[in-house]
Each structure stands twice: as C-alpha cells, then as structure tokens.
Design a protein around this motif. Structure first.
Motif, PDB file in Angstrom:
ATOM      1  N   ASP A 134      -3.987   5.501  -0.697  1.00 14.50           N
ATOM      2  CA  ASP A 134      -2.574   5.847  -0.647  1.00 14.50           C
ATOM      3  C   ASP A 134      -2.315   6.713   0.585  1.00 14.50           C
ATOM      4  OD1 ASP A 134      -0.195   7.732  -1.218  1.00 14.50           O
ATOM      5  OD2 ASP A 134      -0.041   6.291  -2.859  1.00 14.50           O
TER       6      ASP A 134
ATOM      7  N   HIS B 272       3.273   4.361  -1.400  1.00 18.40           N
ATOM      8  CA  HIS B 272       3.030   5.229  -2.552  1.00 18.40           C
ATOM      9  C   HIS B 272       3.674   4.701  -3.832  1.00 18.40           C
ATOM     10  CE1 HIS B 272       2.225   8.844  -4.809  1.00 18.40           C
ATOM     11  NE2 HIS B 272       3.505   8.989  -5.073  1.00 18.40           N
TER      12      HIS B 272
ATOM     13  N   GLY C 193      -7.872   0.031  -2.468  1.00 21.70           N
ATOM     14  CA  GLY C 193      -6.849  -0.977  -2.215  1.00 21.70           C
ATOM     15  C   GLY C 193      -7.251  -2.354  -2.655  1.00 21.70           C
TER      16      GLY C 193
ATOM     17  N   TRP D 293      -5.887   2.724  -7.849  1.00 18.24           N
ATOM     18  CA  TRP D 293      -4.652   2.421  -7.123  1.00 18.24           C
ATOM     19  C   TRP D 293      -4.365   3.423  -6.010  1.00 18.24           C
ATOM     20  CZ3 TRP D 293      -0.751   0.771 -11.538  1.00 18.24           C
ATOM     21  CH2 TRP D 293      -1.163  -0.464 -12.060  1.00 18.24           C
TER      22      TRP D 293
ATOM     23  N   GLY E  54       0.777  -1.224   0.000  1.00 19.04           N
ATOM     24  CA  GLY E  54       0.000   0.000   0.000  1.00 19.04           C
ATOM     25  C   GLY E  54       0.807   1.272   0.000  1.00 19.04           C
TER      26      GLY E  54
ATOM     27  N   ARG F 190       2.013   1.510  -5.213  1.00 19.29           N
ATOM     28  CA  ARG F 190       0.705   1.788  -5.795  1.00 19.29           C
ATOM     29  C   ARG F 190       0.855   2.435  -7.170  1.00 19.29           C
ATOM     30  NH1 ARG F 190      -4.054   2.321  -2.742  1.00 19.29           N
ATOM     31  NH2 ARG F 190      -3.900   1.678  -0.559  1.00 19.29           N
TER      32      ARG F 190
END
Length: 484
Positions: free
Chosen positions: A430, A351, A420, A416, A349, A354
């Motif tokens: 995020d 940054h 999640g 994204w 998860g 993602r």
C-alpha cells in the motif's frame, strides 16, 4: 474456584454442515431504480440484534466534529478490577440508547487478554477466544508488517506490554463535553487504588473531517444486518451480523461463541493502533513526483483512490468535486467490476481499493474481510504548505472492529496492505500505510504508458497497539460478579 463450570466438550466456533461455503452465493443484480448493479447474496435474513446489550461504540458511526480520548488501565487488585467492570456496565452506552447516560457523549470499555487474566477469568474460558487475541498484537508484529522502526521494541510504552488490561474510550461533540463525560465516567474507577490509569491519548476530529495527510476520513461504513445503522454504500447489501458481533451467524454460516456464552455474546474484537503520520515527508514526495499543483493533486488522488475532498475517483475521475466529497449519500456509492476492472480510474493498488476491493476480481472473497474502521486524529496539524518536519507527534488512533481477527484485520493488513499478489501486483505494498522501506513502487495504470512511482518511503509508523475484546453489557456485569 470460579462460580461456574465449563462443559468438557465446547467449541469456540460452531457452524452448520456447509460451514466452508458462504451462506448464499455472492452475485449482483441491476437496480430498477438506479440502473446500477447491486451486490447481493443468495440468502438474506433479518436478524434481531440485542442492541440493548451491545456497546454503542461497536456499531454506531461517530458524529462530526468530535473529541475523543483513550485511557489505558492496569489492574493490580482483582477485586478492584471486578468492581471496575460492574461500574463500567452502568456508564457504557448501549447501541439501543438514543442518548448516552453521559449526555452528548458516550463511553466504551474493552479488555485485553492480560486484562481478562487479571480479572480471574479461567484459562479454559480464555482458550475459547480467538488465538490472535490471546497472543496479542506485539506477538503478531512480523505478520502485520510492524518491523524496523514500527517494531514493538520501538513502541510507545506501555503499548504492547502485559501492563495494559483495560481500554476506556470516551468521545463527545467537543472538548468541554468530553472532559465533563470523563469526569462522570471517572466514577467507574475512582476510589479503586488497585486500578491505575497508565496512559492517555487525546484525539480530535476536525470540522473538515480530514486526517493529517489532508484527506476526508470516515467515509466508508459497512451496513450490519439487524443493526439499524445504514451503511454508506447503497449498492451493497448488509453483511451478516456475525461478521462483527459474536453470537450471531456470519457470512460463512458460522457462529463465534465463548464459554460461558454470556462472556462473548454481543461482544466484538477491537484492534487499537497508534499510527504516526509523516505528513511533511508525504507532501514532499508528492511534490517531487509531480510537475504542477494540478498533477500533484491527481497523484494524491491516485495514491488514495479519492480526492482530498473525499470525492472518489470512481465517480469523479478527472477532477475534484468537493460537493460530491461532502455528500454522505453519494460519496461512497460505487463498485469496481463493471466500470473499472483494470484500475484505469481507481488503481488496484491504491489505498481505498486495497482496503475494500468491493466487487473487483481479486483473490479471495472481499465480503469475508470487511471490518468497521474508525480513525481519530491526534497531535497538532502541520500548517498548509509546510514541507519540513516540525518534530511534532501527529497521526491517527485507529480502531478496527470485527468478530474475526484473523480473516479480517490480520488478513487485510498482511495480504492487502503489505502485499499485492491478490490483484496481480507481486510484492507491491500500500503506498500510504504499507511497510515500505524505500525500495518499493506504485503503479498507476494509464494509456498508452503506465505511470510508476519509485522508492516509496514509509509514511506511517506504528507507535503501538493492542488486541482487545469489547464485551456486551451483560458480560461486563458477569466479569464484575466473578468469584474466586
């Protein structure tokens, strides 16, 4: 009437019979030189891009340090707007140019859908552009997570309004060169009373290459087939040119076109966003959720996926490595599937994972959602160690470039960044740029007990933005030669 006609049967996107399948299956092989896995596709073709017709701002990585400015224009007189396009075609730097017509600087020009209308482009032609572009960013706000304080009614005017027609971006190695470049570029709009500059945002890139939260920025760049510009991850093969530039085959074998073809060919969609960063709040959150300065830096790295130096957790999981972070040949050379499938090193998860899951097992095909990202800081930096907001406006002017607004920028932003599900984390957003509201959390996989951060606030607020199209140089001239 305009001086050209559109055929009765036209299509914005044409593709071979197998358009629903990627052009070659994505797989991996082991490099004989490094022993590491490399992402490959079943078919690899060499494409000759028309670099002399593509604006340099599309493909060329930015230098560092540099200064930049964004200037927005409104067209009140169609003839003057067309003259602006004609003049801009002589000022804009092409990707093939080793040096800009402006010296150690270059200028890019993009237009909104409202801008194309103001120039007199017929509706039949506008209908062949991406429908997200035709709607505009403000109309897409809910899908993008631009709600609450980030919603369009709170945006900085004139961002998100029908008044924004043309976006001029100039950059240079320093402020003096930038102003000199703008003075020379001003020839494109001087003595055109029907073209009005309505907004300007000055930006800068620090010698440290960091953004306002303190992380090294501008590390990850995809390689584009036929561009001549190397990507920053040597373990990935270049993406098809059509993922980023109209008129070429993309990863699905499709071909994005417009009518007439000259208007779209060698152009790309550009998403401009002004993002305000709450630096003091971010620092305070890290401090409140850690028990030492070392733990604070580890937490910052887990949230981002990199240490502040730019060193990735994937290659330096236990401590920061500034030399690695500064090394452009090493700091992005990693994948996830083999060494870290569960995210114990780089959380799923975080940054950077993602934004680009690379070869990780996620819902969807990551190669279909890649973009070119460019971020430039604005506003004064908050002094080191300060935990109270000083009221200054600071953040990033972001530019996302690609040929598919829907499955690139909008998909990444909605699926994204603000969800999640794609990696099994439910509705988690995020932790850095997600539209958090104080009720969300962030999970750090860890043995024997995972670590969970609670009550994530919104660290980044959208101040405004625009969906634009950056035409090829031939298209700029075509726009300049339009006739009623």
């Amino acid at each position: 009437m305009c001086s050209w006609r559109i055929p009765r049967s036209s299509a914005r996107c044409s593709a071979p019979t197998r358009a629903c399948a990627p052009s070659g299956r994505t797989s991996s092989r082991r490099s004989s030189a490094t022993g590491r896995r490399i992402l490959v596709t079943g078919q690899t073709q060499h494409v000759a891009l028309e670099l002399g017709d593509i604006q340099r701002g599309v493909l060329s990585p930015r230098p560092t340090p540099y200064a930049a400015t964004y200037i927005l224009f409104r067209i009140d007189d169609r003839g003057h707007g067309r003259e602006l396009m004609r003049r801009a075609s002589a000022v804009v730097t092409a990707a093939a140019d080793s040096q800009s017509p402006l010296g150690e600087a270059w200028v890019s020009v993009a237009v909104t859908c409202y801008g194309l209308k103001a120039l007199g482009v017929p509706q039949e032609s506008l209908d062949t552009f991406a429908w997200e572009f035709r709607q505009g960013m403000a109309a897409r706000a809910k899908a993008l997570g631009d709600t609450g304080e980030s919603s369009p009614e709170n945006w900085e005017p004139p961002l998100g309004t029908p008044d924004v027609h043309v976006v001029l971006v100039a950059l240079a190695a320093d402020n003096a060169l930038l102003e000199a470049a703008i003075d020379r570029a001003r020839s494109a709009y001087d003595a055109l009373p029907g073209v009005t500059a309505i907004w300007r945002q000055n930006c800068h890139a620090l010698p440290t290459e960091t953004e306002p939260f303190g992380y090294r920025d501008g590390i990850s760049h995809p390689a584009v087939e036929g561009s001549g510009f190397a990507g920053s991850n040597q373990l990935e093969v270049p993406l098809k040119a059509g993922e980023f530039v109209l008129g070429y085959r993309d990863e699905l074998g499709g071909l994005q076109t417009t009518e007439p073809e000259v208007l779209g060919r060698n152009g790309t969609y550009v998403v401009f966003r002004k993002l305000h960063q709450r630096v003091a709040l971010f620092r305070q959150y890290l401090k409140d959720n850690s028990n030492s300065s070392e733990d604070e830096e580890l937490l910052a790295a887990k949230i981002m996926g990199r240490w502040r130096s730019g060193a990735p957790l994937a290659l330096s999981p236990r401590h920061d490595d500034p030399d690695l972070g500064a090394d452009r040949h090493r700091n992005n050379n990693f994948l996830f599937a083999q060494d870290d499938p569960a995210g114990f090193i780089t959380p799923g998860g975080c940054h950077v994972r993602r934004g680009n899951p690379r070869d990780a097992s996620v819902a969807g095909a990551p190669r279909l959602h890649r973009m070119i990202r460019r971020g430039t800081a604005y506003g004064p930096p908050l002094p080191e160690g300060v935990l109270e907001d000083d009221g200054a406006d600071r953040g990033l002017m972001f530019a996302f470039l690609g040929a598919h607004l829907g499955r690139q920028f909008e998909f990444v932003q909605s699926e994204w960044m603000n969800d999640g599900v794609f990696f099994g984390a439910g509705k988690a957003k995020d932790p850095v740029v997600g539209s958090n509201d104080g009720s969300g959390d962030f999970t750090i996989p860890r043995r024997p007990v995972r670590r969970r951060l609670q009550a994530l606030p919104r660290f980044v607020v959208t101040r405004g933005g625009e969906y634009c199209f950056m035409p090829g140089l031939s298209a700029l001239r075509w726009l300049g030669d339009l006739q009623d």
